[in-house]
Design an enzyme around this catalytic site. Sequence first.
Site, PDB file in Angstrom:
ATOM      1  N   LYS A  41       1.196  -1.556   0.579  1.00 53.55           N
ATOM      2  CA  LYS A  41       0.306   0.106   0.160  1.00 53.55           C
ATOM      3  C   LYS A  41       0.891   1.181   0.187  1.00 53.55           C
ATOM      4  CE  LYS A  41      -0.275  -0.017   5.296  1.00 53.55           C
ATOM      5  NZ  LYS A  41      -1.341  -0.562   6.157  1.00 53.55           N
ATOM      6  N   TYR A 261      17.387  29.732   9.397  1.00 52.34           N
ATOM      7  CA  TYR A 261      16.328  30.273   9.986  1.00 52.34           C
ATOM      8  C   TYR A 261      16.216  30.501  11.995  1.00 52.34           C
ATOM      9  CZ  TYR A 261      14.048  30.708   5.621  1.00 52.34           C
ATOM     10  OH  TYR A 261      13.374  30.990   4.338  1.00 52.34           O
TER      11      TYR A 261
HETATM   12  C1  LIG Z   1      -0.252  -1.382   6.849  1.00 54.66           C
HETATM   13  C2  LIG Z   1      -1.006  -2.703   7.255  1.00 54.66           C
HETATM   14  C3  LIG Z   1      -0.558  -4.166   7.822  1.00 54.66           C
HETATM   15  C4  LIG Z   1       1.904  -4.259   7.455  1.00 54.66           C
HETATM   16  O1  LIG Z   1       1.742  -4.087   8.438  1.00 54.66           O
HETATM   17  P1  LIG Z   1       3.429  -3.426   8.709  1.00 54.66           P
HETATM   18  O2  LIG Z   1       3.419  -3.367   9.919  1.00 54.66           O
HETATM   19  O3  LIG Z   1       4.241  -2.364   8.196  1.00 54.66           O
HETATM   20  O4  LIG Z   1       3.749  -4.860   8.346  1.00 54.66           O
HETATM   21  C5  LIG Z   1      -0.802  -5.576   7.324  1.00 54.66           C
HETATM   22  N1  LIG Z   1      -2.753  -5.468   7.838  1.00 54.66           N
HETATM   23  C6  LIG Z   1      -2.906  -4.237   8.121  1.00 54.66           C
HETATM   24  C7  LIG Z   1      -4.884  -4.078   7.880  1.00 54.66           C
HETATM   25  C8  LIG Z   1      -2.348  -2.948   8.008  1.00 54.66           C
HETATM   26  O5  LIG Z   1      -3.331  -1.729   7.695  1.00 54.66           O
END
Ligand SMILES: *Cc1c(COP(=O)(O)O)cnc(C)c1O
Length: 371
Positions: A41, A261
């Site tokens: 994702k 800054y």
């Molecule tokens: C993002 C997500 C994962 C992966 O999690 P990681 O900690 O990056 O391995 C797995 N299951 C769900 C439902 C998620 O939202």
Amino acid sequence: MSEIADRAGAVLTIDLDAVVANWRLLAKRMRRGARCAAVVKADAYGLGADRVAPALRAAGCNRFFVATIDEGAALRPLLPGAEIFVLSGPYRHTEGDFVEHGLVPVLNSPEQIDDWAAFARARGSRTPAALHLDTGMSRLGLSHGQAEAVAESTATLAAIQPILVMSHLACADLPEHPLNRRQLAAFTAARALFPGVEGSLAASSGLFLGEEWHADWGRPGAALYGVQPRPDRPNPMAHVVRLEGRIIQVRDVDAGDTVGYGATHRVADRGKLAVVAVGYADGLFRSLSSRWHGFVGGVRVPLVGRVSMDLIIFDVSGLPGETARPGALIELLGPGNTIDEMGMAAATIGYEVLTSLGRRYCRRYLGGPAG
Ligand SMILES: *Cc1c(COP(=O)(O)O)cnc(C)c1O
């Protein structure tokens, strides 16, 4: 026009072979008979899902998770023969997109289940989906009572074919946290409502809690990209990301000169500063002001003063001779200054460091299926 590598303010190198090695390591660690999916994702946590996912596919990964329909549709042609699950599930009137693009929805609520069932009935075929159970995170998923109602509804199960029952752990990076075992117990109880359906509970950190948490499918994301899954142990994952920023200008400074800054940094001794073409617009968080360091030829150089939108400043007084010169690169992320360390220094986590990596970088990929 010049080459992007010559004109970009930084070079981001992503090692696809390291991603694949990390997936293999996790797959090998899993309980006998259990398999490992990959979570890609958010553009594979900012690293480029169009490169990362095919590399994993070529290595034998055949199940992927994305967050949104569009992410899934973009990957579909790149992942022949693989399953793509969409974690956010269908929003109303998007059900047809799943069939059109060969995506499997994760059904998170009674409303999504009802809509999917109605869609399946209208199509006239029992349609596969994953069921998400909430076991203690109060984020997405069905309560135990809602899961019971689904399991008891012959009408729902005549329309929906559950092919995976999943849940997500809230505290997997804290192995001693009592919620881990409570969620495992709740998951085991709810899974029993759907006999014969495969289960998935653990993401990256959950896979390190022990085999009891492995169920049938691991769902790692972050660890594939080199994030440390167990904060209390040395990181077993290979480094995936290297970021090098380009020096635009080197300047001599005197004791008492102030930097950047807000004049938050005052130079202690006569020395040299290097100004690098990376800033918070590239995901180098402003909270890293005077709290980060780079490396040049193995020598540590501190970031001094505030992070600006497009620029950061390093004290390079400790570098020999002409090492720091315009055009030379300073390593901003690598084995000696990791994504986890940057997350800690910026009061966030490695995940956010990855998903914030800049769009202006010259991206180079090492390894992978094409070479
Ligand atoms: C993002 C997500 C994962 C992966 O999690 P990681 O900690 O990056 O391995 C797995 N299951 C769900 C439902 C998620 O939202």
